[in-house]
Each structure stands twice: as structure tokens, then as C-alpha cells.
Motif scaffolding. Structure first.
Motif, short mmCIF file in Angstrom:
data_model
loop_
_atom_site.label_atom_id
_atom_site.label_comp_id
_atom_site.label_asym_id
_atom_site.label_seq_id
_atom_site.Cartn_x
_atom_site.Cartn_y
_atom_site.Cartn_z
N HIS A 29 0.74 -1.09 -0.10
CA HIS A 29 0.17 -0.08 0.08
C HIS A 29 0.87 1.15 -0.20
O HIS A 29 0.54 2.46 -0.66
N GLU A 30 1.86 1.25 0.75
CA GLU A 30 2.69 2.37 0.95
C GLU A 30 3.52 2.67 -0.30
O GLU A 30 3.56 3.72 -0.83
N ARG A 31 4.04 1.63 -1.06
CA ARG A 31 4.74 1.71 -2.37
C ARG A 31 3.60 2.30 -3.51
O ARG A 31 3.79 2.90 -4.36
N LEU A 32 2.35 1.52 -3.60
CA LEU A 32 1.41 2.24 -4.30
C LEU A 32 1.20 4.02 -4.22
O LEU A 32 1.44 4.47 -5.23
N ARG A 33 1.23 4.16 -2.64
CA ARG A 33 0.63 5.41 -2.63
C ARG A 33 2.22 6.43 -3.08
O ARG A 33 1.72 7.66 -3.44
N LYS A 34 3.33 6.05 -2.67
CA LYS A 34 4.44 6.60 -3.06
C LYS A 34 4.58 6.91 -4.64
O LYS A 34 4.95 8.05 -5.06
N TRP A 35 4.64 5.76 -5.34
CA TRP A 35 4.56 5.61 -6.89
C TRP A 35 3.46 6.61 -7.45
O TRP A 35 3.73 6.97 -8.62
#
Length: 104
Positions: A29-35
Motif C-alpha cells: 500500500h505504501e509503495r502504491l501511494r508513493k509511486w
């Protein structure tokens, strides 16, 4: 990690229900948010579209959602802007003056 990010919207399940094979759900989830915030997804999409379109491998598909949405039950009787207000009952003096039989 990309598989985890793509799996979640495909299935529609909450992030917490992400299968263990994809790793911790918070990481995905964090990676999706950052990307999404830094434009990585847009950059990857543009790269894929340019390459596939050049060789004619891309097939454009348009999906139209035809679902219907019902209004809340209380929305049906709402008064419209500028509509006349409901009339009140006449007062006793008006009833007597008009001579309505049985009123008094």
C-alpha cells in the motif's frame, strides 16, 4: 510488489486481506501511494504505451459503466428551490367568518 498492487484493485478486497505471498500489505500500500504521488505509474504507463503502439501490439478497449444509483429514501420528498410552501390550515376566525358548516 507490482503484482500485489495490481491484485488488490482487481479483486476489490481490503489491503489487509492481501495474500501472504505478496508480502506485508502495508508495504504494498505504501509503495502504491508513493509511486502514485511521484509519477512513477504515469511514467511506466507512458513507456508501455509508446513501445506497444509502435509495433501495433496495443489494443485500445473502452469500458463504460452502466450501473444505476438509487437515491436515499428521504431524497424523494424534498422541496425544490422556489417551490410553494405547503398551505397551513385556516384559523378558527377565518372558518367562522366564511361560515363553514360544522366548524366553530
Amino acid at each position: 510488489m507490482i503484482n500485489a498492487i495490481l491484485w488488490q484493485p482487481k479483486t476489490g478486497v481490503p489491503w489487509r486481506d492481501l495474500p501472504e505471498r505478496y508480502g506485508p500489505w502495508k508495504t504494498a500500500h505504501e509503495r502504491l501511494r508513493k509511486w502514485t504521488a511521484d509519477g512513477t505509474w504515469e511514467h511506466m504507463f507512458q513507456h508501455v504505451v509508446i513501445k506497444d503502439d509502435a509495433v501495433g501490439a496495443i489494443e485500445w478497449t473502452i469500458s463504460v459503466d452502466s450501473s444505476s444509483v438509487r437515491a436515499h429514501q428521504h431524497a424523494a420528498g424534498a422541496r425544490k428551490k422556489g417551490a410553494a410552501a405547503p398551505r397551513s390550515r385556516p384559523s378558527r376566525s377565518t372558518v367562522r367568518r366564511l361560515g363553514v358548516p360544522g366548524a366553530g
